[in-house]
Design a protein around this motif. Structure first.
Motif, short mmCIF file in Angstrom:
data_model
loop_
_atom_site.label_atom_id
_atom_site.label_comp_id
_atom_site.label_asym_id
_atom_site.label_seq_id
_atom_site.Cartn_x
_atom_site.Cartn_y
_atom_site.Cartn_z
N GLY A 157 -14.94 -1.36 1.59
CA GLY A 157 -13.83 -2.30 1.73
C GLY A 157 -12.59 -1.44 1.68
N ASP A 158 -12.08 -1.20 0.50
CA ASP A 158 -11.00 -0.21 0.43
C ASP A 158 -11.61 1.19 0.37
N MET A 159 -10.84 2.16 0.80
CA MET A 159 -11.32 3.52 0.98
C MET A 159 -10.98 4.37 -0.25
N ARG A 160 -11.94 5.16 -0.72
CA ARG A 160 -11.68 6.10 -1.80
C ARG A 160 -11.88 7.52 -1.26
N PHE A 161 -10.89 8.37 -1.52
CA PHE A 161 -10.89 9.72 -0.96
C PHE A 161 -11.30 10.76 -2.00
N GLY A 162 -11.93 11.82 -1.52
CA GLY A 162 -12.14 13.00 -2.35
C GLY A 162 -10.83 13.75 -2.52
N ALA A 163 -10.84 14.76 -3.38
CA ALA A 163 -9.61 15.50 -3.70
C ALA A 163 -9.24 16.52 -2.64
N GLY A 164 -10.14 16.78 -1.70
CA GLY A 164 -9.80 17.67 -0.60
C GLY A 164 -10.36 19.07 -0.74
N THR A 165 -10.58 19.72 0.40
CA THR A 165 -11.02 21.12 0.47
C THR A 165 -10.06 21.86 1.38
N ARG A 166 -9.48 22.92 0.85
CA ARG A 166 -8.59 23.74 1.69
C ARG A 166 -9.42 24.81 2.35
N LEU A 167 -9.58 24.69 3.66
CA LEU A 167 -10.37 25.65 4.44
C LEU A 167 -9.43 26.66 5.10
N THR A 168 -9.74 27.93 4.89
CA THR A 168 -9.00 29.01 5.54
C THR A 168 -9.97 29.80 6.40
N VAL A 169 -9.65 29.92 7.68
CA VAL A 169 -10.47 30.70 8.60
C VAL A 169 -9.71 31.98 8.93
N LYS A 170 -10.28 33.11 8.53
CA LYS A 170 -9.61 34.40 8.72
C LYS A 170 -9.99 34.97 10.08
N PRO A 171 -8.97 35.39 10.86
CA PRO A 171 -9.28 35.94 12.19
C PRO A 171 -9.92 37.33 12.10
#
Lengths: 113, 109
Positions: free
Chosen positions: B95-109
């Motif tokens: 019904g209402d949405m609950r979010f995770g705290a997030g993942t910061r993804l860094t892709v190194k060239p």
């Protein structure tokens, strides 16, 4: 279509002041939501609405009020602003609730000093 | 109410490697599981979603898997590119949405 729009983009308030964050959508969506996002954190639901005239509390409603007089608009009112309300506020909308993509506005960055 | 936990909080990979982000949820009634990507200073945008009647969904380099029994779901990104660098959020909804705290993804060239 403009999608979901929010005003203002930025605002600085003094403790105890009040303000209204504006949100509008032109997608004829029934559901609208207000979230806050604290630095480095996920989104917390403040209030949501399933249609004009119907609103309900989310996870963190204290200190806020909402109204939904039209399908398009869903303003968020802050009364007696406090430093704990410093955050980025996102409005979102979806055609149906629950299992439907939510479209987000660009956000309002609010600082309370 | 629903509680969503997300791991890891940060993830750094080399360009071309795969990245996996995992989430667990608490309410077995949740039936919709979206993943959002948020670039710095921008709004969250949906990248893929899955419903509870499906175990896996793929869209080019992105895939999501769902294990209802264990109440967890995962995001898989293959052949990562620098433009994949962002914060990724999982969510669960009944019904209402609950979010995770997030993942910061860094892709190194």
């Amino acid at each position: 279509n403009a999608g979901v729009t929010q005003t203002p983009k930025f605002r600085i308030l003094k403790i105890g002041q009040s303000m209204t964050l504006q949100c509008a959508q032109d997608m004829n969506h029934n559901y609208m939501y207000w979230y806050r996002q604290d630095p480095g954190m996920g989104l917390k639901l403040i209030y949501y609405s399933v249609g004009a005239g119907i609103t309900d509390k989310g996870e963190v409603p204290n200190g806020y009020n909402v109204s939904r007089s039209t399908t398009e608009d869903f303003p968020l009112r802050l009364e007696l602003a406090a430093p704990s309300q410093t955050s980025v506020y996102f409005c979102a909308s979806s055609y149906v609730g629950g299992g439907d993509e939510q479209f987000f506005g660009p956000g309002t960055r609010l600082t309370v000093l | 109410g629903e509680n969503v936990e997300q791991h890891p909080s940060t993830l750094s990979v080399q360009e071309g490697d795969s990245a996996v982000i995992k989430c667990t949820y608490s309410d077995s009634a949740s039936n919709y599981f979206p993943w959002y990507k948020q670039e710095l200073g921008k709004r969250p945008q949906l990248i893929i979603d899955i419903r509870s009647n499906v175990g896996e969904k793929k869209d080019q380099r992105i895939a999501v898997t769902l294990n209802k029994t264990a109440k967890h779901f995962s995001l898989h990104i293959t052949e990562t590119q620098p433009e994949d660098s962002a914060v990724y959020f999982c969510a669960a909804s009944i019904g209402d949405m609950r979010f995770g705290a997030g993942t910061r993804l860094t892709v190194k060239p």
